[in-house]
Design a protein around this motif. Structure first.
Motif, PDB file in Angstrom:
ATOM      1  N   LYS A 199      -3.871  -2.232  -5.243  1.00 34.51           N
ATOM      2  CA  LYS A 199      -5.329  -1.904  -5.760  1.00 34.51           C
ATOM      3  C   LYS A 199      -5.763  -2.994  -6.318  1.00 34.51           C
ATOM      4  O   LYS A 199      -6.804  -3.643  -6.286  1.00 34.51           O
ATOM      5  CB  LYS A 199      -5.485  -0.395  -6.163  1.00 34.51           C
ATOM      6  N   TYR A 252       1.421   1.271  -4.832  1.00 38.23           N
ATOM      7  CA  TYR A 252      -0.054   1.242  -4.675  1.00 38.23           C
ATOM      8  C   TYR A 252      -1.267   0.847  -5.556  1.00 38.23           C
ATOM      9  O   TYR A 252      -1.927  -0.006  -5.314  1.00 38.23           O
ATOM     10  CB  TYR A 252      -0.282   2.801  -4.219  1.00 38.23           C
ATOM     11  N   GLU A 297      -4.120   9.802  -5.775  1.00 37.75           N
ATOM     12  CA  GLU A 297      -4.787   8.896  -6.460  1.00 37.75           C
ATOM     13  C   GLU A 297      -6.281   9.718  -6.905  1.00 37.75           C
ATOM     14  O   GLU A 297      -6.577   9.713  -7.815  1.00 37.75           O
ATOM     15  CB  GLU A 297      -5.557   7.633  -5.947  1.00 37.75           C
ATOM     16  N   THR A 307     -16.729  -6.838 -12.147  1.00 36.14           N
ATOM     17  CA  THR A 307     -16.132  -7.860 -12.874  1.00 36.14           C
ATOM     18  C   THR A 307     -15.253  -7.265 -13.871  1.00 36.14           C
ATOM     19  O   THR A 307     -15.645  -6.523 -14.899  1.00 36.14           O
ATOM     20  CB  THR A 307     -17.465  -8.393 -13.470  1.00 36.14           C
ATOM     21  N   PRO A 308     -13.987  -7.760 -13.886  1.00 36.49           N
ATOM     22  CA  PRO A 308     -12.967  -7.540 -14.948  1.00 36.49           C
ATOM     23  C   PRO A 308     -13.502  -7.844 -16.292  1.00 36.49           C
ATOM     24  O   PRO A 308     -14.060  -8.713 -16.456  1.00 36.49           O
ATOM     25  CB  PRO A 308     -11.782  -8.295 -14.472  1.00 36.49           C
ATOM     26  N   GLY A 309     -13.285  -6.706 -17.433  1.00 37.31           N
ATOM     27  CA  GLY A 309     -13.727  -7.329 -18.712  1.00 37.31           C
ATOM     28  C   GLY A 309     -15.378  -6.780 -18.863  1.00 37.31           C
ATOM     29  O   GLY A 309     -15.556  -6.612 -20.079  1.00 37.31           O
ATOM     30  N   LEU A 310     -15.771  -6.671 -17.824  1.00 41.62           N
ATOM     31  CA  LEU A 310     -17.499  -6.247 -17.995  1.00 41.62           C
ATOM     32  C   LEU A 310     -17.645  -5.019 -17.246  1.00 41.62           C
ATOM     33  O   LEU A 310     -17.457  -3.927 -17.775  1.00 41.62           O
ATOM     34  CB  LEU A 310     -18.437  -7.553 -17.543  1.00 41.62           C
ATOM     35  N   LYS A 357       0.743  -1.211  -0.006  1.00 43.37           N
ATOM     36  CA  LYS A 357      -0.103  -0.177  -0.112  1.00 43.37           C
ATOM     37  C   LYS A 357       1.008   1.278   0.210  1.00 43.37           C
ATOM     38  O   LYS A 357       0.476   2.389  -0.577  1.00 43.37           O
ATOM     39  CB  LYS A 357      -1.032   0.010   1.120  1.00 43.37           C
ATOM     40  N   ALA A 358       1.928   1.181   0.592  1.00 44.99           N
ATOM     41  CA  ALA A 358       2.985   2.335   0.894  1.00 44.99           C
ATOM     42  C   ALA A 358       3.684   2.608  -0.496  1.00 44.99           C
ATOM     43  O   ALA A 358       4.080   3.585  -1.059  1.00 44.99           O
ATOM     44  CB  ALA A 358       3.610   2.365   2.031  1.00 44.99           C
ATOM     45  N   GLY A 414     -12.569 -12.790 -24.361  1.00 44.60           N
ATOM     46  CA  GLY A 414     -12.852 -12.393 -23.189  1.00 44.60           C
ATOM     47  C   GLY A 414     -12.904 -13.334 -21.971  1.00 44.60           C
ATOM     48  O   GLY A 414     -12.738 -13.140 -20.830  1.00 44.60           O
ATOM     49  N   ASP A 468     -14.295   5.053 -11.078  1.00 42.53           N
ATOM     50  CA  ASP A 468     -13.426   3.937 -10.551  1.00 42.53           C
ATOM     51  C   ASP A 468     -14.455   3.101  -9.640  1.00 42.53           C
ATOM     52  O   ASP A 468     -15.683   3.373  -9.392  1.00 42.53           O
ATOM     53  CB  ASP A 468     -12.363   4.600  -9.510  1.00 42.53           C
ATOM     54  N   ASN A 525      -0.374   8.196  -1.233  1.00 42.68           N
ATOM     55  CA  ASN A 525      -0.965   7.532  -2.269  1.00 42.68           C
ATOM     56  C   ASN A 525      -2.371   7.853  -2.450  1.00 42.68           C
ATOM     57  O   ASN A 525      -2.633   7.988  -3.590  1.00 42.68           O
ATOM     58  CB  ASN A 525      -0.392   6.239  -2.176  1.00 42.68           C
ATOM     59  N   ARG A 526      -2.945   7.767  -1.375  1.00 46.03           N
ATOM     60  CA  ARG A 526      -4.500   7.719  -1.832  1.00 46.03           C
ATOM     61  C   ARG A 526      -4.817   9.297  -2.255  1.00 46.03           C
ATOM     62  O   ARG A 526      -5.684   9.282  -3.021  1.00 46.03           O
ATOM     63  CB  ARG A 526      -5.319   7.496  -0.413  1.00 46.03           C
ATOM     64  N   GLN A 536      -7.282  11.515 -10.570  1.00 46.13           N
ATOM     65  CA  GLN A 536      -8.703  11.239 -11.250  1.00 46.13           C
ATOM     66  C   GLN A 536      -9.507  12.386 -11.299  1.00 46.13           C
ATOM     67  O   GLN A 536     -10.136  12.428 -12.345  1.00 46.13           O
ATOM     68  CB  GLN A 536      -9.621  10.422  -9.850  1.00 46.13           C
ATOM     69  N   TRP A 559     -17.415   5.108  -8.067  1.00 44.93           N
ATOM     70  CA  TRP A 559     -17.537   6.593  -7.803  1.00 44.93           C
ATOM     71  C   TRP A 559     -16.767   7.181  -8.909  1.00 44.93           C
ATOM     72  O   TRP A 559     -16.182   6.482  -9.845  1.00 44.93           O
ATOM     73  CB  TRP A 559     -17.003   6.848  -6.550  1.00 44.93           C
ATOM     74  N   ILE A 572     -10.118 -13.666 -19.404  1.00 47.03           N
ATOM     75  CA  ILE A 572     -10.000 -12.728 -18.159  1.00 47.03           C
ATOM     76  C   ILE A 572     -10.938 -13.276 -16.839  1.00 47.03           C
ATOM     77  O   ILE A 572     -10.500 -12.887 -15.840  1.00 47.03           O
ATOM     78  CB  ILE A 572     -10.644 -11.355 -18.681  1.00 47.03           C
ATOM     79  N   LEU A 573     -11.854 -14.055 -17.111  1.00 45.42           N
ATOM     80  CA  LEU A 573     -12.593 -14.503 -16.033  1.00 45.42           C
ATOM     81  C   LEU A 573     -12.248 -15.729 -15.458  1.00 45.42           C
ATOM     82  O   LEU A 573     -11.447 -16.491 -15.995  1.00 45.42           O
ATOM     83  CB  LEU A 573     -14.205 -14.787 -16.734  1.00 45.42           C
TER      84      LEU A 573
END
Lengths: 203, 273
Positions: free
Chosen positions: A94, A90, B42, B160-163, A86-87, A174, B155, B38-39, B46, B136, A177-178
Motif C-alpha cells: 500500500k 499488504y 484492513e 501528500t505525505p506530511g501534509l 499484495k498477498a 518536513g 484513509d 488482506n483487504r 479501520q 474515505w 519528506i517531500l
C-alpha cells in the motif's frame, strides 16, 4: 566470468548516479527505509530474472519485436512481485502504491537487457541484472536513511532521535519528506561520486 | 531458422503472450483469496479503530466480538437488505451514485459496536474526493445520544505525505473525539477549521497546516455522507427521545422499555416478577 560485471554497477557505472536511470522511483519511495529496501529488492529480482530470461531467449527473439518481447518479460516479473506483495506484505504494498507497477518503466531494466543480456550468456546476464539492481537499491537505501532520519526522526519506523532533543527544540525537517529533497540528496551523492571519479567530469 | 520472417514473428509473439498470460492468471488465481483477506482485514481494522479499539492482533476475531450488528440504510432512513461489510469494501460504488445525484439509490453501511461495558456506538462511513485521489473513513457516534463522536479514522489513496496524508494520523483523528454532530436538534456535521478551531468549539476540529484542500475535502466528504445518513440518524434520535421520556423517573408507566433510566429498568423487571 569477468568480475567487472558485478563490480562496475556498484560504483563506476552505478545506474542511478552515473547513468541517471530510475530517478523517478528513487524520489518517490525513499521516504522510509523499509519501503526503499523492499523496492530495491523488488528491482533486483526483476532486473536479475528478466535479464536471465531475456538471455535464455536471446537467439530466438525476432529482432523486429525485440523491445516488445523484453517488455513482456519485464512486465511478467513486475506483476508477479506486485501480486506477492499484495498477498504477503499488504501494508508495504500500500505504501509503495503504484511504484511497484512502475518498475516496468524503470529504464535500468530495459537498458541492461538491451545492452547486456541480449549479447551474453544467461549466468553473466543474471549477475549483471542483480548487480545493477543492487547498485540502484544501494542509492535508495542511502537516500532513504537520510530522509527518514531527518524527516521523521525514525529508522525502519523505530524512533532514534531521543525525546529530550524534541523537548529542547529540535524539529523534524518536513522538507525531507517531500520529493524535492530526494532529488537534492541524489544530487549530493552524484557530486561526491564525481569528485572522486574525475573521469566523469565534463571539461 | 529465419527469425525475421513474418510467420515466425507472429507465432513467437502469440506463444510468448499465451504462456505469460497463463502464468499470471495462475498466480493471480492462487493469491486472490489471500489478497482479499488482506483487504477485508484492513476494513475491519479501520472499523475497530473508528470506535477506539486499536492495536488488535487478530482483526477478524476482534471485529466479530465487538461489531454485533451491521445493516444498510437508504437516504430515507429505512433499513434495506444487503451485506454492510461488502458495501464497506467498495464505498466507491455508493459514492458514484451520490456524485451523480442518485442519492435515493445509495445504500450506506451502518455498523453497531457493543463495548465490553454494554454501551453502544454506531459507525458510519464516508467516501469522497481528496486532493490527489479518493479519501474515505469511518466515524463512530455514541448510540446513547446519536450526536457525540466516539472516534474517527480516515484513509487516503495518495494525499501528500506530511501534509494531506496526515488525515490518517491519530493526532488528527483524535481531535474528532467528543465533537457533536448536532446543535440542539440542528444537524451541523463536523467543520475542519483552517487556522485552528476554538477550544470550546464542539463542532469543529483543527485543519492541517499545508493540507488545506485535503482538510476541506474531508469536511465536505463527511458532510455529504452524513447528510444522507441524516434521516436514519434522526429516526434513531427520535427513538432515543421516546426511550428517554422517563428521564425524571416519574413517567415510567408511559414508556415501553426505558433503556436510559436505571430506576425504570428496575421497576419494569420487578413488574415482570
Amino acid at each position: 566470468m569477468d568480475k567487472e560485471i558485478y563490480r562496475k554497477p556498484l560504483f563506476l557505472t552505478n545506474p542511478v548516479t552515473v547513468l541517471v536511470l530510475g530517478i523517478c522511483s528513487a524520489l518517490a519511495v525513499t521516504v522510509q527505509m523499509k519501503g526503499a529496501c523492499i523496492m530495491g529488492l523488488s528491482v533486483m529480482i526483476v532486473t536479475g530474472f528478466s535479464s536471465l530470461f531475456a538471455s535464455l531467449l536471446r537467439n530466438g527473439i525476432p529482432n523486429r519485436i525485440r523491445i516488445i518481447v523484453q517488455l513482456v518479460i519485464v512486465a511478467l516479473f513486475v506483476i508477479l512481485i506486485d501480486q506477492f506483495l499484495k498477498a504477503y506484505m499488504y501494508d508495504l504494498s500500500k505504501s509503495l502504491s503504484v511504484y511497484v507497477g512502475l518498475i516496468i518503466t524503470n529504464c535500468i531494466i530495459m537498458g541492461r537487457i538491451e545492452a547486456f543480456a541480449l549479447g551474453n550468456k544467461p549466468w553473466p546476464s543474471f549477475v549483471d541484472g542483480i548487480a545493477n539492481g543492487f547498485g540502484y537499491a544501494m542509492i535508495l537505501i542511502v537516500v532513504s536513511f537520510f530522509r527518514e532520519l531527518l524527516g521523521s526522526g525514525t529508522l525502519f519506523g523505530i524512533n532514534v532521535i531521543p525525546q529530550s532533543w524534541y523537548e529542547s527544540g529540535y524539529m523534524n525537517n518536513g522538507l525531507m519528506i517531500l520529493p524535492p529533497m530526494a532529488l537534492i540528496l541524489i544530487g549530493i551523492i552524484v557530486w561526491v561520486q564525481r569528485s572522486i571519479q574525475k573521469d566523469l567530469q565534463e571539461k | 531458422m529465419n527469425t525475421n520472417s513474418n510467420t515466425y514473428t507472429v507465432i513467437y509473439a502469440t506463444v510468448l503472450v499465451v504462456v505469460v498470460a497463463a502464468v499470471l492468471a495462475f498466480v493471480s488465481y492462487t493469491l486472490a483469496p489471500t489478497q482479499e483477506a488482506n483487504r477485508q482485514n484492513e476494513v475491519r481494522t479501520q472499523l475497530l479503530a473508528s470506535v477506539g479499539i486499536k492495536d488488535v492482533t487478530d482483526a477478524k476475531k476482534a471485529y466479530d466480538k465487538y461489531f454485533t450488528d451491521s445493516f444498510l440504510v437508504n437516504s430515507k432512513g429505512e433499513t434495506v437488505e444487503g451485506d454492510a461489510f461488502a458495501v464497506a469494501m467498495s464505498l466507491k460504488e455508493q459514492n458514484d451514485k451520490i456524485r451523480v445525484g442518485l442519492t435515493a439509490e445509495a445504500t450506506l453501511p451502518v455498523f453497531i459496536c457493543t463495548f465490553d461495558n454494554g454501551s453502544k456506538a454506531q459507525v458510519f462511513a464516508a467516501y469522497g474526493a481528496g486532493l490527489w485521489g479518493p479519501i474515505w473513513g469511518y466515524i463512530s457516534v455514541d448510540a446513547s445520544d446519536m450526536s457525540t463522536i466516539k472516534g474517527a479514522v480516515f484513509d487516503h489513496k495518495g494525499e501528500t505525505p506530511g501534509l494531506g496524508a496526515e488525515i490518517a494520523q491519530p493526532w488528527f483523528t483524535n481531535n474528532f473525539i467528543g465533537k457533536k454532530l448536532f446543535e440542539g436538534e440542528q444537524f451541523t456535521s463536523v467543520k475542519v477549521v483552517k487556522g485552528g478551531a476554538a477550544p470550546d468549539d464542539i463542532h469543529g476540529v483543527d485543519a492541517i497546516t499545508g493540507g488545506t484542500i485535503t482538510s476541506r475535502s474531508l469536511e465536505n466528504t463527511l458532510s455529504n455522507w452524513l447528510t444522507i445518513y441524516l434521516p436514519y440518524i434522526k429516526i434513531q434520535k427520535s427513538r432515543l427521545a421516546v426511550l428517554c421520556a422517563c428521564e425524571d423517573d416519574e413517567n415510567c408507566e408511559s414508556c415501553e422499555s426505558c433503556e436510559c433510566c436505571d430506576n425504570c429498568q428496575t421497576e419494569k423487571s420487578e413488574e415482570v416478577k
